[in-house]
Design a protein around this motif. Structure first.
Motif, PDB file in Angstrom:
ATOM      1  N   VAL A 283      12.870  17.093 -32.820  1.00 37.94           N
ATOM      2  CA  VAL A 283      13.029  17.868 -34.031  1.00 37.94           C
ATOM      3  C   VAL A 283      11.965  19.077 -33.785  1.00 37.94           C
ATOM      4  N   HIS A 284      12.141  19.653 -32.559  1.00 36.40           N
ATOM      5  CA  HIS A 284      11.399  21.051 -32.087  1.00 36.40           C
ATOM      6  C   HIS A 284      10.036  20.934 -32.650  1.00 36.40           C
ATOM      7  N   PHE A 285       9.358  19.983 -32.700  1.00 34.41           N
ATOM      8  CA  PHE A 285       7.868  19.707 -33.116  1.00 34.41           C
ATOM      9  C   PHE A 285       7.606  20.303 -34.528  1.00 34.41           C
ATOM     10  N   GLY A 286       8.681  20.384 -35.220  1.00 35.66           N
ATOM     11  CA  GLY A 286       8.716  20.923 -36.730  1.00 35.66           C
ATOM     12  C   GLY A 286       8.267  22.238 -36.843  1.00 35.66           C
ATOM     13  N   ARG A 287       8.516  23.232 -35.763  1.00 35.66           N
ATOM     14  CA  ARG A 287       7.896  24.440 -35.655  1.00 35.66           C
ATOM     15  C   ARG A 287       9.032  25.512 -34.807  1.00 35.66           C
ATOM     16  N   GLY A 288       9.623  24.979 -34.021  1.00 40.62           N
ATOM     17  CA  GLY A 288      10.909  25.888 -33.341  1.00 40.62           C
ATOM     18  C   GLY A 288      12.401  25.695 -33.948  1.00 40.62           C
ATOM     19  N   ARG A 289      13.217  26.652 -33.331  1.00 38.29           N
ATOM     20  CA  ARG A 289      14.560  26.546 -33.551  1.00 38.29           C
ATOM     21  C   ARG A 289      14.827  26.557 -34.960  1.00 38.29           C
ATOM     22  N   HIS A 290      15.258  25.724 -35.832  1.00 40.34           N
ATOM     23  CA  HIS A 290      15.803  25.687 -37.142  1.00 40.34           C
ATOM     24  C   HIS A 290      14.696  25.886 -38.085  1.00 40.34           C
ATOM     25  N   TRP A 291      13.457  25.594 -37.615  1.00 42.68           N
ATOM     26  CA  TRP A 291      12.342  25.657 -38.648  1.00 42.68           C
ATOM     27  C   TRP A 291      11.775  27.045 -38.562  1.00 42.68           C
ATOM     28  N   VAL A 292      11.935  27.786 -37.853  1.00 47.04           N
ATOM     29  CA  VAL A 292      11.281  29.304 -37.616  1.00 47.04           C
ATOM     30  C   VAL A 292      11.505  30.154 -38.746  1.00 47.04           C
ATOM     31  N   ALA A 293      12.739  29.973 -39.416  1.00 47.60           N
ATOM     32  CA  ALA A 293      13.112  30.864 -40.539  1.00 47.60           C
ATOM     33  C   ALA A 293      12.143  30.848 -41.652  1.00 47.60           C
ATOM     34  N   GLY A 294      11.882  29.765 -42.107  1.00 47.10           N
ATOM     35  CA  GLY A 294      10.918  29.429 -43.199  1.00 47.10           C
ATOM     36  C   GLY A 294       9.637  29.010 -43.110  1.00 47.10           C
ATOM     37  N   GLU A 295       9.357  29.094 -41.981  1.00 43.91           N
ATOM     38  CA  GLU A 295       7.898  28.701 -41.517  1.00 43.91           C
ATOM     39  C   GLU A 295       6.651  29.328 -42.620  1.00 43.91           C
ATOM     40  N   ALA A 296       6.749  30.507 -42.562  1.00 42.97           N
ATOM     41  CA  ALA A 296       5.569  31.032 -43.379  1.00 42.97           C
ATOM     42  C   ALA A 296       5.512  30.654 -44.775  1.00 42.97           C
ATOM     43  N   TRP A 563      16.303  20.515 -26.921  1.00 34.27           N
ATOM     44  CA  TRP A 563      15.144  19.732 -26.852  1.00 34.27           C
ATOM     45  C   TRP A 563      15.176  18.653 -25.609  1.00 34.27           C
ATOM     46  N   TYR A 564      16.084  18.615 -25.275  1.00 35.76           N
ATOM     47  CA  TYR A 564      16.261  17.675 -24.084  1.00 35.76           C
ATOM     48  C   TYR A 564      15.482  18.105 -22.676  1.00 35.76           C
ATOM     49  N   ALA A 565      14.776  17.367 -22.001  1.00 37.92           N
ATOM     50  CA  ALA A 565      14.364  17.593 -20.620  1.00 37.92           C
ATOM     51  C   ALA A 565      13.666  19.068 -20.633  1.00 37.92           C
ATOM     52  N   GLU A 566      14.064  20.070 -19.965  1.00 34.85           N
ATOM     53  CA  GLU A 566      13.479  21.365 -19.909  1.00 34.85           C
ATOM     54  C   GLU A 566      13.554  22.075 -21.136  1.00 34.85           C
ATOM     55  N   GLY A 567      14.203  21.709 -22.161  1.00 35.75           N
ATOM     56  CA  GLY A 567      14.553  22.520 -23.339  1.00 35.75           C
ATOM     57  C   GLY A 567      13.244  22.868 -24.160  1.00 35.75           C
ATOM     58  N   MET A 568      12.159  22.013 -24.283  1.00 33.94           N
ATOM     59  CA  MET A 568      10.991  22.340 -24.911  1.00 33.94           C
ATOM     60  C   MET A 568       9.816  22.330 -24.292  1.00 33.94           C
TER      61      MET A 568
END
Length: 569
Positions: A283-296, A563-568
């Motif tokens: 889940v991209h640590f809950g802070r990368g990729r799809h989460w970036v847009a609404g992080e603030a 997110w798999y292998a080297e992705g993250m």
């Protein structure tokens, strides 16, 4: 007080925890324990390999929400258990691994050429939460209880407990075994201030989501989460480990990253209530990729049993530390009088996800022989019984399954965190043993993965389990073939990823006493599955799949690679 043998006391202590199933291959070191367990009405299952025994125990734990027990003989038995010990560690499964050992006087002598002997504790201690030996009979209670305490506290995980052969037959005077709450923390709740903060955040949110992970399934907390989700009126986003659907939430449960509705819901969310997930790479640590847009503008609430996990992968606004089986009802009770109203977006996402699933079923390539793997998934999962238990295994086969599955099973077994192939058949057997063989079980797997533990088909037959194995056969490590092609180009050498064509896995299954069928056309898959269930025997459906499609057309592979292998890294 009563005089009992050490092996009797070990069973007493496990029974006090509600444990009544034992996996392992009998050995002179502990036949007394096996014999007594059988007399007491335990499920005593002897597989063909100790690694399978550990994985079957994990299947039981996932289905019961309790610790499970596996046993291995000294030396080679413990060596064989090692793979399942590491699986349990990475999959956060509370498995009690018992290990036999020679008498300490024998172990401590200065000798060469000892038979079936190795010092075991040091070999496994880095893969378990606790490693100990019952050196004296009167240590039995404290060591078994400490093992259970460590396995079930914080992030769950495996423990290893050894007993030298001279100890297990000794006699001790002991009182009745204590219930769990008398010696370990049970049902840890969150403080009222934290619950109040979480409730205020939920009430203030405009577009909340629930992020539901593997832990909700293994804690058997689906009904409690359903009640909370209804009050929050939010979509449920599945992690790749939390792919068991909660009864009553099937239509608004969307797989993270692989569902357009899930991506939109994440991007638009201003609050995420995460339950039963480590917020890891998938889940991209809950802070990368799809989460970036609404992080603030997004508030995070995390229900987490291990306080040391808070803030590791991302900052958390309202941490709720404790057992989710207790905390989720706390939240529910606090929100009961102020239920939220579903947003218009939720209705749209439900329709969007249903349309995407229907489109995938319609567009999965058909009419091919061998069968396209996407079509195999569609046809097999359409035939999946509504009350069934699903097990998954394999590389490419699992990736096709994520995207194209038409079933929404309430219990899914697969080795997501560790990615250990060959777990599918033992998981399926363990889950069915825990279920008492009542519900139908379907394993969807690739051929290479299936062969890791294929001898356990005999175990399924012996136990008369309602299990059907649907095997995608391309005579290759399909995912790795794709890696060769992407790395070196079409026509390059593909070293070590192909195996001899012509093996008929349906015939192998028949040799073990299973029902078997060979399928190479789309329209024959579902009828073959139905005939297998109707046979009253475990079944093996050999589905010939197109090797080119299996290696080159894995769906959503670009998303998987983020997110798999080297992705993250």
């Amino acid at each position: 007080m009563a005089a009992v043998k050490v092996y009797e006391r070990i069973l007493d202590l496990f029974e006090a925890e509600g444990i009544n199933t034992l996996f392992g291959i009998p050995d002179p070191n502990f036949v007394h324990l096996f014999h007594l367990a059988q007399e007491r009405g335990w499920n005593v299952v002897a597989p063909h390999h100790e690694e399978s025994a550990g994985m079957m125990a994990e299947g039981v734990s996932r289905m019961t929400g309790k610790a499970a027990v596996c046993i291995g003989t000294l030396g080679p038995g413990i060596a064989n258990l090692s793979g399942s010990i590491m699986c349990a560690k990475v999959e956060n499964s509370p498995i009690i691994f018992l290990g036999g050992q020679r008498a300490r006087i024998t172990e401590q002598r200065v000798r060469r050429g000892r038979i079936q002997f190795v010092q075991q504790s040091g070999l496994v201690e880095n893969a378990v939460k606790y490693s100990a030996s019952i050196e004296y009979a009167d240590q039995t209670d404290e060591i078994i209880r400490e093992g259970l305490r460590k396995a079930l506290s914080g992030t769950p995980g495996p423990v290893y407990i050894e007993y030298p052969s001279h100890v297990i037959l000794e006699e001790i005077d002991v009182p009745p075994a204590l219930p769990p709450e008398s010696y370990r923390l049970v049902g840890q709740s969150a403080g009222p201030d934290r619950i109040a903060a979480a409730v205020e955040a939920i009430k203030a949110a405009k577009q909340p989501i629930l992020l539901v992970g593997h832990g909700v399934h293994t804690a058997r907390a689906g009904a409690a989460v359903k009640e909370l989700a209804d009050l929050v009126a939010a979509p449920v986003i599945q992690t790749s480990g939390g792919t068991s659907y909660i009864a009553g939430l099937e239509d608004r449960t969307f797989p993270y990253g692989f569902s357009k509705a899930a991506v939109e819901a994440v991007v638009q969310s201003d609050l995420c209530l995460a339950i039963g997930t480590e917020l890891g790479e998938p889940v991209h640590f809950g802070r990368g990729r799809h989460w970036v847009a609404g992080e603030a503008n997004r508030t995070w609430i995390l229900v987490e049993q291990d306080p040391a996990a808070i803030g590791v992968n991302r900052s958390i606004d309202v941490p709720l530390v404790g057992d989710l089986r207790t905390i989720v009802p706390q939240l529910t009770e606090a929100l009961r009088d102020t239920p939220r109203t579903p947003t218009p977006e939720l209705t749209r996402w439900i329709e969007q996800d249903a349309a995407q699933l229907a489109e995938l079923a319609e567009t999965a390539p058909s009419g091919m022989s061998p069968v396209h793997p996407a079509r195999m998934i569609v046809e097999a999962t359409k035939a999946f019984p509504a009350d069934g238990i699903m097990a998954r295994d394999g590389g490419a086969t699992t990736i096709f399954g994520w995207t194209y599955s038409q079933a929404k099973p309430h219990d899914v077994m697969w080795n997501q965190n560790f990615g250990h192939l060959g777990t599918g058949l033992p998981y399926a057997i363990g889950a069915s043993v825990a279920d008492g063989g009542q519900r139908p079980v379907m394993l969807i797997t690739g051929d290479s993965s299936f062969q890791f533990q294929i001898a356990e088909l005999e175990t399924a037959v012996r136990l008369n389990l309602p299990l059907v194995c649907v095997v995608a056969v391309d005579y290759a490590w399909g995912l790795e073939v794709g890696v060769y092609k992407r790395t070196f180009g079409q026509g390059s050498l593909e070293t070590g990823v192909h195996w001899g064509e012509g093996t008929r896995l349906d015939k192998v299954g028949e040799g073990f006493g299973c029902y078997g069928e060979y399928v190479e056309r789309d329209e024959d898959i579902a009828p073959a599955i139905k005939r297998a269930y109707a046979s009253g025997r475990p079944g093996v459906i050999h589905v010939a799949v197109d090797p080119k499609a299996n290696s080159e057309e894995m769906p959503s592979y670009d998303e998987f690679r983020t997110w798999y292998a080297e992705g993250m890294q």
